[in-house]
Design an enzyme around this catalytic site. Structure first.
Site, PDB file in Angstrom:
ATOM      1  N   HIS A 196       0.821  -1.204   0.000  1.00  0.00           N
ATOM      2  CA  HIS A 196       0.000   0.000   0.000  1.00  0.00           C
ATOM      3  C   HIS A 196       0.857   1.256   0.000  1.00  0.00           C
ATOM      4  O   HIS A 196       0.482   2.277  -0.599  1.00  0.00           O
ATOM      5  CB  HIS A 196      -0.924  -0.001   1.219  1.00  0.00           C
ATOM      6  CG  HIS A 196      -2.115  -0.873   1.040  1.00  0.00           C
ATOM      7  ND1 HIS A 196      -2.945  -1.212   2.062  1.00  0.00           N
ATOM      8  CD2 HIS A 196      -2.623  -1.481  -0.058  1.00  0.00           C
ATOM      9  CE1 HIS A 196      -3.915  -1.987   1.607  1.00  0.00           C
ATOM     10  NE2 HIS A 196      -3.735  -2.164   0.329  1.00  0.00           N
ATOM     11  N   ARG A 303     -12.177  -5.586  -7.440  1.00  0.00           N
ATOM     12  CA  ARG A 303     -11.936  -6.622  -6.436  1.00  0.00           C
ATOM     13  C   ARG A 303     -12.985  -6.523  -5.333  1.00  0.00           C
ATOM     14  O   ARG A 303     -13.252  -5.446  -4.814  1.00  0.00           O
ATOM     15  CB  ARG A 303     -10.537  -6.462  -5.830  1.00  0.00           C
ATOM     16  CG  ARG A 303      -9.393  -6.573  -6.822  1.00  0.00           C
ATOM     17  CD  ARG A 303      -8.056  -6.373  -6.110  1.00  0.00           C
ATOM     18  NE  ARG A 303      -6.916  -6.568  -6.990  1.00  0.00           N
ATOM     19  CZ  ARG A 303      -6.292  -5.603  -7.650  1.00  0.00           C
ATOM     20  NH1 ARG A 303      -6.723  -4.349  -7.519  1.00  0.00           N
ATOM     21  NH2 ARG A 303      -5.270  -5.853  -8.419  1.00  0.00           N
ATOM     22  N   ARG A 338     -15.092  -8.961 -10.101  1.00  0.00           N
ATOM     23  CA  ARG A 338     -14.557 -10.303  -9.853  1.00  0.00           C
ATOM     24  C   ARG A 338     -15.183 -10.872  -8.591  1.00  0.00           C
ATOM     25  O   ARG A 338     -15.201 -10.219  -7.546  1.00  0.00           O
ATOM     26  CB  ARG A 338     -13.037 -10.237  -9.705  1.00  0.00           C
ATOM     27  CG  ARG A 338     -12.384 -11.608  -9.538  1.00  0.00           C
ATOM     28  CD  ARG A 338     -10.865 -11.490  -9.469  1.00  0.00           C
ATOM     29  NE  ARG A 338     -10.418 -10.862  -8.230  1.00  0.00           N
ATOM     30  CZ  ARG A 338      -9.137 -10.573  -7.962  1.00  0.00           C
ATOM     31  NH1 ARG A 338      -8.206 -10.830  -8.858  1.00  0.00           N
ATOM     32  NH2 ARG A 338      -8.805 -10.013  -6.816  1.00  0.00           N
ATOM     33  N   GLU A 436      -5.628 -17.109 -15.324  1.00  0.00           N
ATOM     34  CA  GLU A 436      -4.444 -16.902 -14.482  1.00  0.00           C
ATOM     35  C   GLU A 436      -3.774 -18.213 -14.099  1.00  0.00           C
ATOM     36  O   GLU A 436      -2.797 -18.230 -13.353  1.00  0.00           O
ATOM     37  CB  GLU A 436      -4.832 -16.127 -13.225  1.00  0.00           C
ATOM     38  CG  GLU A 436      -6.017 -16.696 -12.494  1.00  0.00           C
ATOM     39  CD  GLU A 436      -6.553 -15.763 -11.424  1.00  0.00           C
ATOM     40  OE1 GLU A 436      -5.795 -14.922 -10.918  1.00  0.00           O
ATOM     41  OE2 GLU A 436      -7.755 -15.886 -11.084  1.00  0.00           O
ATOM     42  N   ASN A 459      -0.454 -11.383 -13.328  1.00  0.00           N
ATOM     43  CA  ASN A 459       0.317 -11.503 -12.079  1.00  0.00           C
ATOM     44  C   ASN A 459       0.426 -12.964 -11.650  1.00  0.00           C
ATOM     45  O   ASN A 459       1.512 -13.490 -11.408  1.00  0.00           O
ATOM     46  CB  ASN A 459      -0.334 -10.686 -10.965  1.00  0.00           C
ATOM     47  CG  ASN A 459      -0.381  -9.205 -11.277  1.00  0.00           C
ATOM     48  OD1 ASN A 459       0.184  -8.753 -12.268  1.00  0.00           O
ATOM     49  ND2 ASN A 459      -1.032  -8.451 -10.431  1.00  0.00           N
ATOM     50  N   ARG A 470       6.678 -13.691  -6.684  1.00  0.00           N
ATOM     51  CA  ARG A 470       7.318 -12.432  -7.051  1.00  0.00           C
ATOM     52  C   ARG A 470       7.557 -11.504  -5.875  1.00  0.00           C
ATOM     53  O   ARG A 470       8.301 -10.531  -5.998  1.00  0.00           O
ATOM     54  CB  ARG A 470       6.502 -11.702  -8.113  1.00  0.00           C
ATOM     55  CG  ARG A 470       5.138 -11.266  -7.644  1.00  0.00           C
ATOM     56  CD  ARG A 470       4.413 -10.576  -8.770  1.00  0.00           C
ATOM     57  NE  ARG A 470       3.083 -10.208  -8.334  1.00  0.00           N
ATOM     58  CZ  ARG A 470       2.450  -9.142  -8.757  1.00  0.00           C
ATOM     59  NH1 ARG A 470       3.021  -8.343  -9.609  1.00  0.00           N
ATOM     60  NH2 ARG A 470       1.247  -8.870  -8.335  1.00  0.00           N
TER      61      ARG A 470
END
Length: 579
Positions: A196, A303, A338, A436, A459, A470
């Site tokens: 964030h 989201r 989503r 994904e 991602n 990652r």
């Protein structure tokens, strides 16, 4: 002699200024037992500290400029909500009473348990919520320990050069305060681009480096440095030639930002006439406003996980409906929502169901198809909200055709229920799959028969394809969007969508990075969804592209078998969008 320091570029921009090292971010937490007669006083001390910490955060929130991006206030509100969360506050008081330990130690133990829960989540974005727990508890600990926050020591001399802050790590509240104090840049030894704090730095256009291990030890206070937030470099004690070069970069960047603002109301049409759709990724209802400010044509990823986080119960149908309704009403364009993308862990009130391997466990669509009551409630809210505007439902982590068919069957059952109850909804509501998982890309031609659209979540697709995490500092160097296997899966998905006559978008970070825009256009992508801050520069890259030539060039590159030649050719293609 000049010194180069490499790190993760978390927020683009160039800054030049003297170093100001922030110490005291590492807290020494005492542990001691208390007598029965002191328990209530210790609980009272903890509750008083919690009240003071809330007041500090409320003061930070009140200092946020009225024209600041909505997500800035949202992050502070999240921390304020955590201050009232029973999983944090009430559990700490119970530990004090049951274990007869001091408040600092009880808070430390509870924070470690909560952070461990988030550590086990597979979704890399959600996993960064562990930082929120760490930041909130650190603020509480400082109040308990009567320690001044290190931000208080930041120099604010308006007449002098703006400082470059070098710290162990920084909270979102820290970033806001530092921005108000006019710092030139921030450099932290820990953290990553998904935190964030990094998101806030990008929103506030503060150049930022993260993961600069050892920076506080290597650099000296007042030492002049250059921070390049795009390249991920810090140059200490630069010579005149370096200073001249980067000052020119700053001037160029300022002109670039002014030029981007002009593109807000322009259509994203390539030089050879290919129309590209520019969408935004948002997380909170207020973020939709930011998407509109940069000319986004809709929302490619909304989201819903924040509705389910930090609570013991699941949100009701009406609570979800009101949130979804607000988002759909705020956007003059399609809104892709989503469905719940979380695992069967403590964040959903299931402490007995923590997966031994969250990356491969019960999460996202798998959890929803198992916990059908939870899924039906969300679907009812979504279908009801679809009557308020243009909406699409996106199902995460689809890996088999069977999952897609089951989900669509449940959607049909919910629609029938609403028909019986006389409740309006969009009868042509599009339902798509998030690609994904490599299996979904490989099965895309068959999966397309059951989908109205695809959305590439790069991602996770990259992580699953290359078997790397990652945000793991030890191996994140292996995270490579240009790996032949990754590009092959992306091309396969786009080709399958085109053959089936359904749209294909990309909502992963790859879509928001202008370096990859020519390559993605060359692969046939014509719908991008990204953080609002990236919309205008990706649009500019689209408008300067010759898509037909890029498609021919990309096909030639992907056919190369020599690894070095392949990489050099791709690097050349990605540079075409960089000034």
């Amino acid at each position: 002699m000049s010194l180069w320091l490499s790190a993760i570029g978390a927020s683009r921009g160039v800054a030049i200024g003297p170093v100001h090292r922030m110490h005291g971010t590492d807290l020494d937490i005492p542990e001691y037992h208390i007598g029965a007669e002191a328990i209530e006083d210790e609980i009272a001390r903890f509750n008083a500290a919690a009240r003071e910490a809330r007041e500090q955060l409320a003061a930070v929130r009140d200092q946020i400029p009225a024209n600041a991006p909505s997500e800035i206030g949202a992050f502070i509100e999240t921390h304020l909500l955590m201050m009232d969360d029973a999983a944090l506050i009430e559990t700490v008081t119970a530990r004090i009473r049951d274990d007869r330990v001091n408040a600092e130690w009880a808070l430390k133990l509870q924070a470690e348990e909560l952070i461990d829960v988030f550590e086990q989540m597979d979704d890399s974005y959600l996993r960064t919520r562990r930082d929120d727990i760490a930041h909130v508890t650190a603020r509480l600990q400082r109040v308990l320990l009567n320690q001044e926050h290190p931000i208080g020591g930041c120099p604010t001399d308006e007449a002098g050069p703006r400082p470059v802050i070098v710290a162990d790590e920084l909270t979102p509240a820290d970033i806001i305060l530092l921005h108000q104090q006019g710092v030139a840049a921030v450099v932290t030894e820990h953290g990553g681009p998904l935190s964030h704090s990094a998101i806030l730095a990008r929103s506030l256009r503060i150049p930022a480096l993260m993961g600069a291990v050892g920076a506080r030890r290597i650099l000296a206070d007042e030492e002049n440095v250059i921070v390049d937030g795009e390249a991920g470099h810090l140059l200490a004690d630069p010579d005149e030639a370096a200073l001249a070069f980067y000052r020119h970069r700053q001037q160029r960047d300022a002109r670039y930002q002014r030029m981007l603002a002009v593109l807000r109301d322009e259509d994203a049409v390539s030089a050879d006439g290919v129309r590209v759709t520019m969408l935004a990724n948002v997380e909170l209802p207020g973020d939709a406003i930011e998407a509109g400010k940069v000319g986004a044509e809709g929302v490619g990823l909304y989201r819903t996980e924040f509705l389910f986080m930090n609570r013991d119960d699941s949100p009701s149908e009406d609570e979800q409906f009101e949130v979804y309704r607000q988002v759909v009403a705020a956007i003059d364009g399609p809104v892709t929502i989503r469905t719940l993308d979380a695992g069967a862990d403590k964040s959903l009130g299931r402490p007995d169901k923590v997966s031994p391997n969250p990356a491969l466990g019960l999460r996202a669509i798998r959890l929803c198809l198992k916990e059908t009551a939870l899924f039906r409630t969300q679907l009812r809210a979504l279908l009801r909200a679809s009557a308020e505007g243009r909406m699409r439902i996106m199902l995460p982590m689809i890996s088999t055709v069977s999952e897609m068919r089951q989900a669509r069957h449940l959607i049909g059952e919910v629609a029938a229920e609403l028909d019986d109850e006389g409740i309006a909804y969009d009868r042509d509501l599009p339902v798509g799959a998030m690609i994904e998982v490599p299996a979904a890309a490989l099965a895309a031609p068959t999966l397309a028969r059951y989908c109205d659209f695809f959305s590439l979540g790069t991602n996770d697709l990259i992580q699953y394809t290359l078997a790397i995490d990652r945000i793991d500092d030890e191996i994140n160097y292996l995270y490579d969007p240009l790996h032949p296997a990754v590009l092959g899966l992306i091309r396969m998905t786009i080709d399958a969508g085109r053959a089936a006559g359904i749209g294909v978008s990309m909502c992963g970070e790859m879509a928001s990075d202008k370096r990859y825009t020519p390559l993605l256009l060359g692969l046939g992508l014509t719908e991008f969804s990204m953080h609002p801050a990236s919309v205008l520069e990706v649009k500019r890259a689209v408008m300067g592209a010759d898509v037909d030539r890029l498609r021919r060039r990309t096909a030639e590159i992907l056919s190369l078998t020599d690894a070095n030649t392949y990489r050099e050719a791709l690097d050349g293609l990605t540079r075409e969008s960089i000034d």
